[in-house]
Design an enzyme around this catalytic site. Structure first.
Site, PDB file in Angstrom:
ATOM      1  N   MET A 113      18.735  24.957  -7.955  1.00 30.45           N
ATOM      2  CA  MET A 113      18.054  24.639  -9.225  1.00 30.45           C
ATOM      3  C   MET A 113      17.387  25.871  -9.828  1.00 30.45           C
ATOM      4  O   MET A 113      16.179  25.888 -10.076  1.00 30.45           O
ATOM      5  CB  MET A 113      17.040  23.509  -9.000  1.00 30.45           C
ATOM      6  CG  MET A 113      17.679  22.193  -8.611  1.00 30.45           C
ATOM      7  SD  MET A 113      16.506  20.928  -8.057  1.00 30.45           S
ATOM      8  CE  MET A 113      16.218  21.451  -6.357  1.00 30.45           C
ATOM      9  N   LYS A 132      18.304  11.892 -11.856  1.00 32.23           N
ATOM     10  CA  LYS A 132      18.376  13.133 -11.084  1.00 32.23           C
ATOM     11  C   LYS A 132      19.423  14.055 -11.696  1.00 32.23           C
ATOM     12  O   LYS A 132      20.341  14.517 -11.038  1.00 32.23           O
ATOM     13  CB  LYS A 132      18.708  12.848  -9.610  1.00 32.23           C
ATOM     14  CG  LYS A 132      17.648  12.001  -8.915  1.00 32.23           C
ATOM     15  CD  LYS A 132      16.326  12.688  -8.897  1.00 32.23           C
ATOM     16  CE  LYS A 132      15.273  11.849  -8.171  1.00 32.23           C
ATOM     17  NZ  LYS A 132      13.932  12.418  -8.240  1.00 32.23           N
ATOM     18  N   ASP A 192      23.288   9.973  -8.258  1.00 30.01           N
ATOM     19  CA  ASP A 192      22.721  10.948  -9.175  1.00 30.01           C
ATOM     20  C   ASP A 192      23.779  11.420 -10.156  1.00 30.01           C
ATOM     21  O   ASP A 192      24.986  11.385  -9.874  1.00 30.01           O
ATOM     22  CB  ASP A 192      22.181  12.160  -8.400  1.00 30.01           C
ATOM     23  CG  ASP A 192      21.017  11.800  -7.501  1.00 30.01           C
ATOM     24  OD1 ASP A 192      20.407  10.740  -7.729  1.00 30.01           O
ATOM     25  OD2 ASP A 192      20.724  12.568  -6.576  1.00 30.01           O
TER      26      ASP A 192
END
Length: 504
Positions: A412, A297, A275
């Site tokens: 996130m 990602k 990622d």
């Protein structure tokens, strides 16, 4: 090979293979084969004696040109450690360097050193003038000797004492018994070659050999081990290549936080699917020959679809490759590992998981704060603020988020933190609870934003805008809030500005 096997799959086309494999090198580390080859050495000092001993130990035929050789040189010539050492009682001439494998000058005078280097280069001979880097084509590094296992260390002449200290560290961790294992590897190679194994078959053999060496370095390789490894290789020779998948935690960014198992798995990989959140320094740990493919990602940016990643991972493993799916932090924490494990199992591919230091652990370690401080927290909860549609998840437990005795780690959070904070406060969360945003935790560019639950959004927006205006990336973000963060907030406020200024 069929057309389907040779052509890249749609997932492979969407993935991006990294071009750069290695950062710049001050010197190219090479190992000269000198057995039976002539080396010209000018000078009779103690420095010349050390070089003569080293060259003789490597099997060279050393010819020393010196009017007054020191006692050590005379003693070495009488009893060389390897190849012969011949003393010639005169100064060197340019013709003495012709056809030599190497030319070494233990010469104090700069003008003579320059003439020596020019004479060697004119004759196409690699040259080293001791302690005069400007006249050198190559350098002698510090050596860890477990011959035929030899480790060379160079600082490009910048810090010889530092190089010696590094050598001492390596000496301490490489067992003396590795000498016997390296000798055995040389002796076993003809038998391995006779099996006519595939490239992957040979790698499997030597990986098993290496595992045994690491487990019992001082025991030495036994005849029984040799026969067992050869028998296993022979039995697998006629089988179809069998690949595997390993989900590996890359940690939050600092490569020193990789587990030993993660390092071992990365160094045995054929392909690394990683990622964008994985730090470049972590990729450097992987086997140099491994194909490294960026599969997205990136967080809030265009990424490969998860189904495409699953298909690529399975396709590569079916080709007999060892696939490492490298994920930031811990693969089992908000890393969609479940879908990838299911895809591998459905395809009949062996899969293993190598845990990593989570982003939360990395951030807490840098803040020097206990997430479960007994005076402030009886519960630790991890949540994601990013649902499949990019919005705040609809099924968050707001009462749990408002719990005054909980420490909450939000993954996130950047796009949805404002809404999350408002709803948590509406559910009873104290707006004055300490909250910290940590960007690029454990990396050199790490920075923090210190606030409370009610004030963090504005400070966060300002910090990100300032970084963007300066042309700097902010990296992955993590938000931690709860009363256990109180001491961390004070610490970050006291030292954070100074540390962040130092990092630029």
């Amino acid at each position: 090979m069929t057309e389907d096997e040779s052509a890249p799959s749609p997932a492979e086309r969407r993935a991006r293979t990294t071009g750069a494999r290695m950062s710049a090198l001050a010197r190219l580390p090479v190992f000269f084969a000198l057995q039976g080859r002539r080396v010209a050495l000018a000078g009779g000092s103690e420095a010349a004696a050390w070089k003569a001993e080293l060259l003789s130990a490597a099997g060279a035929e050393v010819v020393v040109f010196a009017l007054e050789p020191c006692e050590d040189l005379a003693a070495l010539a009488a009893a060389p450690p390897g190849g012969p050492i011949r003393l010639v009682a005169r100064g060197w001439t340019p013709d003495d360097l012709a056809s030599a494998a190497l030319a070494i000058g233990a010469i104090e005078d700069d003008a003579e050193g320059e003439r020596f280097a020019r004479a060697a280069r004119d004759r196409g001979v690699p040259v080293n003038v001791v302690d005069k880097p400007a006249f050198c084509d190559f350098a002698f590094g510090a050596i860890v000797n477990r011959s035929p296992l030899v480790v060379g260390i160079s600082t490009d002449g910048a810090a010889p004492v530092f190089g010696q200290a590094v050598r001492a560290k390596i000496e301490a961790v490489i067992p003396q018994g590795f000498r016997r294992w390296a000798e055995a590897a040389r002796g076993w190679r003809p038998a391995v070659a006779a099996l006519a194994l595939s490239h992957q078959g040979r790698r499997r053999f030597w990986e098993r050999f290496t595992e045994a060496a690491l487990e019992t370095p001082e025991a030495g390789p036994s005849p029984e081990l040799r026969e067992d490894l050869l028998a296993r290789a022979e039995a697998e020779r006629v089988e179809a290549p069998r690949g595997s998948v390993a989900l590996v935690g890359a940690g939050p960014g600092d490569p020193e936080l990789l587990t030993l198992k993660a390092v071992r798995v990365l160094q045995s990989a054929d392909v690394v699917l990683y990622d964008d959140l994985v730090a470049p320094a972590v990729l450097d740990v992987a086997r140099r020959e491994a194909k490294k493919m960026l599969v997205g990602k990136t967080g809030y940016k265009p990424s490969c679809k998860q189904d495409d990643i699953n298909a690529l991972m399975v396709s590569l493993a079916k080709q007999g490759k060892r696939v490492v799916r490298l994920k930031g932090g811990d693969p089992m924490v908000f890393g969609r590992a479940g879908e990838e494990i299911s895809a591998a199992r459905a395809a009949g591919i062996p899969v293993e998981v190598v845990p990593g230091i989570s982003a939360a652990q990395g951030a807490a370690s840098r803040l020097a704060v206990s997430l479960t401080h007994r005076d402030h927290a009886r519960r630790l909860q991890f949540i994601t603020a990013h649902a499949r549609d990019g919005k705040l998840p609809r099924d968050l437990d707001w009462q749990a988020l408002a719990d005054p005795a909980a420490t909450t780690v939000v993954y996130m959070p950047q796009r949805t933190w404002g809404e999350l904070a408002e709803r948590a406060m509406a559910a009873g969360l104290d707006p004055h609870v300490p909250a910290l945003a940590v960007f690029s935790a454990t990396r050199p560019e790490e920075f923090r934003v210190v606030a409370t639950v009610s004030t963090l959004k504005d400070k966060l927006d300002t910090a990100v805008a300032d970084k963007s205006a300066a042309g700097k990336a902010v990296g992955p973000c993590l938000i931690l809030f709860g009363h256990a963060m109180g001491e961390a907030a004070v610490f970050a406020a006291e030292v954070g500005d100074e540390a962040q200024a130092a990092r630029g």
